[in-house]
Design an enzyme around this catalytic site. Structure first.
Site, PDB file in Angstrom:
ATOM      1  N   CYS A  52      33.596  44.732  37.566  1.00 41.16           N
ATOM      2  CA  CYS A  52      33.911  46.133  37.797  1.00 41.16           C
ATOM      3  C   CYS A  52      34.180  46.831  36.458  1.00 41.16           C
ATOM      4  CB  CYS A  52      35.130  46.244  38.712  1.00 41.16           C
ATOM      5  SG  CYS A  52      35.695  47.940  38.995  1.00 41.16           S
ATOM      6  N   CYS A 103      40.551  47.527  42.574  1.00 40.74           N
ATOM      7  CA  CYS A 103      40.906  48.897  42.163  1.00 40.74           C
ATOM      8  C   CYS A 103      40.349  49.974  43.078  1.00 40.74           C
ATOM      9  CB  CYS A 103      40.468  49.153  40.722  1.00 40.74           C
ATOM     10  SG  CYS A 103      38.687  49.355  40.484  1.00 40.74           S
ATOM     11  N   CYS A 125      23.467  47.580  47.205  1.00 42.55           N
ATOM     12  CA  CYS A 125      22.849  48.558  46.318  1.00 42.55           C
ATOM     13  C   CYS A 125      23.975  49.149  45.472  1.00 42.55           C
ATOM     14  CB  CYS A 125      22.161  49.614  47.181  1.00 42.55           C
ATOM     15  SG  CYS A 125      21.251  50.839  46.259  1.00 42.55           S
TER      16      CYS A 125
END
Length: 141
Positions: A52, A103, A125
């Protein structure tokens, strides 16, 4: 998204704006989408782990990435527990939004039953801007 919870991944919009670029903030925190075919990782197939951008949590292993032709990085599965799913009824359609479990950063959407020859019959996706790639051997998770 504003939050009063403490911790490195729980931040107010103002705190996120201080650490993310305007485009990262638009996509990760405001659920935007980058234009198809423009992302850094769309046609990227090196061995490693995609984490991330917002908090650094590992999300996807390169072994689960595949060529879907959709214009965004596509994965058939996430690292267990790394991604949350939410019903998304925006734009007049029913989709499944995927977010970082740590998060709550917007990653993209998951689609099922498209006929891709993958073990899960799913296509995650994901916006490239939501990801940070680390090359090398994949960690055992």
């Amino acid at each position: 998204m504003a939050s009063n919870e403490a911790g490195p991944a729980k931040k107010s919009d103002k705190e996120w704006q201080a650490v993310l670029s305007p485009e990262q903030f638009r996509i990760l925190r405001k659920k935007g989408t980058e234009p198809a075919g423009t992302g850094e990782y769309d046609k990227h197939y090196d061995e490693g782990v995609y984490s991330c951008t917002g908090c650094g949590t590992p999300l996807y292993k390169s072994a689960t990435k595949f060529k879907s032709g959709c214009g965004w990085p596509a994965f058939f599965d996430a690292i267990p527990g790394a991604v949350n799913r939410h019903v998304d009824n925006t734009w007049g359609m029913k989709r499944i939004e995927i977010t970082c479990a740590a998060c709550d950063g917007h990653l993209g959407h998951v689609f099922e039953g498209e006929g891709f020859p993958t073990p899960t019959d799913e296509r995650h996706c994901v916006n490239s801007i939501s990801l940070k790639f680390a090359p090398g051997d994949e960690p055992k998770m």
